[in-house]
Design an enzyme around this catalytic site. Structure first.
Site, mmCIF file in Angstrom:
data_model
loop_
_atom_site.group_PDB
_atom_site.id
_atom_site.type_symbol
_atom_site.label_atom_id
_atom_site.label_comp_id
_atom_site.label_asym_id
_atom_site.label_seq_id
_atom_site.Cartn_x
_atom_site.Cartn_y
_atom_site.Cartn_z
ATOM 1 N N GLU A 145 1.174 -7.728 4.510
ATOM 2 C CA GLU A 145 0.379 -7.222 3.599
ATOM 3 C C GLU A 145 1.173 -6.433 2.441
ATOM 4 O OE1 GLU A 145 -2.410 -4.232 5.418
ATOM 5 O OE2 GLU A 145 -2.083 -2.735 3.634
ATOM 6 N N GLU A 148 -1.752 2.495 -3.708
ATOM 7 C CA GLU A 148 -2.521 3.367 -2.752
ATOM 8 C C GLU A 148 -2.415 4.953 -3.206
ATOM 9 O OE1 GLU A 148 -2.895 1.269 1.409
ATOM 10 O OE2 GLU A 148 -0.871 1.930 0.914
#
Length: 359
Positions: free
Chosen positions: A232, A237
């Protein structure tokens, strides 16, 4: 009005120099008086890239400045811009100075229009400028599906929380009729790639506790099956009221075997303003950036027992797709419980582009 085809370089004098830089700014955004500016031409919104240190606001190339029909900007509370570029009488020049009066004093900004490099010069293979109001381009994107994972267990699967407006993809997290609803889009089964550079210009305009906006990538074609073995790539974020963003990779080697050193960066930035988040992916490395500044690099260690360690799921044979989403947290999740009183949570994305060397 003549067309603009060359880059204009600006050198300006400042009426006031502020002592704090971007990395030192607090997350209320009040250090800098001009927080955003955009102009509309031919139905497309062009958002300024604001450099608060140099006091410049750079807007992409527009063929005819007389075609600008609308101007929007935001200032800190109590500030005033003179002259007002949003007035009906305003006429744009290639380089224009504005004075901003604010509680912190007087500042002078210069707005300049800059020629953009053509796509061919950088090997553009995918982009979305989010220039047409409505639902996102369905040839490129589909809605993120509802699922059991923390990031998607509030997905609405509705364009009410994922839509294009005023030159931005708007991703919303809200509560309606007692139900949490979050928006997101992904390029799965429509666009994926192997090796290149992803750049995304975004801002998180509302960020209550529990909000979890992200720009990231998952494998369309994995080298290893199952998460986290498949890999990933988290380009950006943000959670809660933290004054920084996170960039992280996930693998079996990191998550299951505990080898976390050098797998993440925590970077202070003005995430409430537009910031360009990026990752450069080669067969041997992943290098992350915030506003063009490298934050960290993760490399293929070329382990002899790679098949067991699964340290590098990003090698030849893998391909990844893009995900842009707002998430909402809960008790026991990374983002924490929701602050309902301050919903909605909002992330706006000006554009996303993927480049690949054409060799």
């Amino acid at each position: 009005m003549k067309s603009i085809h060359t880059t204009i370089f600006a050198v300006i004098s400042l009426a006031t120099i502020f002592s704090c830089n971007k990395a030192d700014a607090q997350n209320d955004g009040n250090t800098h008086p001009l927080t955003s500016m955009a102009v509309k031409s031919g139905g497309t919104w062009y958002h300024a890239d604001i450099d608060h240190d140099d006091r410049t606001a750079s807007i992409g190339s527009i063929a005819e400045l007389s075609s600008i029909t609308e101007v929007r900007y935001t200032l800190i509370p109590g500030a005033e811009i003179l002259p007002d570029p949003a007035s009906p009488e305003w006429e744009w020049n290639e380089s224009q100075f504005f004075t901003i009066l604010s509680p912190d004093g007087e500042s002078e900004y210069e707005v300049v229009f800059t020629a953009l490099r053509t796509p061919d010069e950088r090997g553009l293979i995918f982009s979305d400028e989010f220039s047409e109001d409505g639902i996102p381009d369905q040839s490129k994107w589909s809605l993120c599906p509802f699922g059991k994972s923390d990031w998607c267990n509030q997905m609405s699967e509705s364009y009410d929380q994922a839509y294009v407006k005023d030159g931005n993809l708007v991703l919303v997290g809200e509560k309606k009729d007692g139900k949490y609803l979050a928006g997101g889009i992904q390029s799965k089964d429509k666009f994926s790639f192997s090796f290149g550079r992803v750049e995304c210009r975004a801002r998180v305009t509302r960020h209550p506790d529990g909000a979890f906006p992200a720009v990231w990538m998952m494998p369309q074609t994995p080298l290893y099956q199952g998460w986290p073995d498949c890999g990933e790539i988290d380009i950006m974020e943000h959670i809660r009221q933290e004054p920084h963003i996170h960039q992280t990779i996930h693998t079996h080697y990191r998550n299951n075997l505990g080898n976390k050193q050098g797998t993440t960066a925590i970077t202070p930035c003005n995430y409430w303003d537009y910031v360009v988040y990026a990752v450069e992916w080669t067969p041997d490395s992943l290098t992350f950036f915030v506003d063009g500044k490298e934050t960290f690099t993760y490399r293929d260690m070329k382990l002899e027992n790679e098949a067991q360690m699964k340290q590098w799921p990003y090698g030849p044979g893998s391909s990844y797709y893009l995900i842009l989403n707002m998430g909402l947290g809960d008790e026991g999740t990374w983002a924490g419980p929701m602050d309902d009183a301050n919903l909605p949570a909002v992330m706006e994305i000006d554009w996303i582009r993927v480049y690949q060397n054409q060799e």
